[in-house]
Design a protein around this motif. Sequence first.
Motif, PDB file in Angstrom:
ATOM      1  N   HIS A   1       0.840  -1.197   0.000  1.00  0.00           N
ATOM      2  CA  HIS A   1       0.000   0.000   0.000  1.00  0.00           C
ATOM      3  C   HIS A   1       0.878   1.251   0.000  1.00  0.00           C
ATOM      4  O   HIS A   1       1.964   1.246   0.575  1.00  0.00           O
ATOM      5  N   THR A   2       0.400   2.295  -0.649  1.00  0.00           N
ATOM      6  CA  THR A   2       1.090   3.585  -0.657  1.00  0.00           C
ATOM      7  C   THR A   2       0.146   4.660  -0.143  1.00  0.00           C
ATOM      8  O   THR A   2      -1.006   4.731  -0.567  1.00  0.00           O
ATOM      9  N   TYR A   3       0.631   5.438   0.783  1.00  0.00           N
ATOM     10  CA  TYR A   3      -0.108   6.582   1.316  1.00  0.00           C
ATOM     11  C   TYR A   3       0.546   7.846   0.784  1.00  0.00           C
ATOM     12  O   TYR A   3       1.766   7.917   0.670  1.00  0.00           O
ATOM     13  N   SER A   4      -0.259   8.845   0.519  1.00  0.00           N
ATOM     14  CA  SER A   4       0.261  10.148   0.132  1.00  0.00           C
ATOM     15  C   SER A   4      -0.482  11.208   0.931  1.00  0.00           C
ATOM     16  O   SER A   4      -1.716  11.235   0.932  1.00  0.00           O
ATOM     17  N   PHE A   5       0.265  12.045   1.605  1.00  0.00           N
ATOM     18  CA  PHE A   5      -0.309  13.099   2.445  1.00  0.00           C
ATOM     19  C   PHE A   5       0.205  14.438   1.939  1.00  0.00           C
ATOM     20  O   PHE A   5       1.410  14.685   1.947  1.00  0.00           O
ATOM     21  N   ASP A   6      -0.708  15.292   1.493  1.00  0.00           N
ATOM     22  CA  ASP A   6      -0.325  16.603   0.977  1.00  0.00           C
ATOM     23  C   ASP A   6      -0.058  17.566   2.130  1.00  0.00           C
ATOM     24  O   ASP A   6      -0.811  17.618   3.103  1.00  0.00           O
ATOM     25  N   VAL A   7       1.009  18.302   1.991  1.00  0.00           N
ATOM     26  CA  VAL A   7       1.363  19.337   2.975  1.00  0.00           C
ATOM     27  C   VAL A   7       0.786  20.652   2.472  1.00  0.00           C
ATOM     28  O   VAL A   7       1.046  21.064   1.344  1.00  0.00           O
TER      29      VAL A   7
END
Length: 103
Positions: free
Chosen positions: A33-39
């Motif tokens: 799984h890949t998570y991406s969190f925008d700053v």
Amino acid sequence: MTSNQTSIEITYSFDLPSGVASPASSTSQSSTHTYSFDVQKGAGNSEAYYDSFLQTLKKARDVTGKDLTAWRDAVGDAEKNKEVALKKPPSDEDEDEDDEGAE
């Protein structure tokens, strides 16, 4: 003018033992799984940007921590079941044979 969006990306891929089912509490039913969190961009200064970055990093840690804990528990439960199946209680006949030899 282009906008440079900053994000934190976390990817995991497990090499699971056979028989491990996906945990129901996991955000992903896959062992990869890949998570991406925008700053979020700060209000034009670096202090606001780093505050936003820190908050995003905390969120990433919380989300992935919950998911990884669910997977850890799923693997641990599967391993416990294997151990229980391997353990064989001693039979009464074996104990009687040992007692006879001691006399």
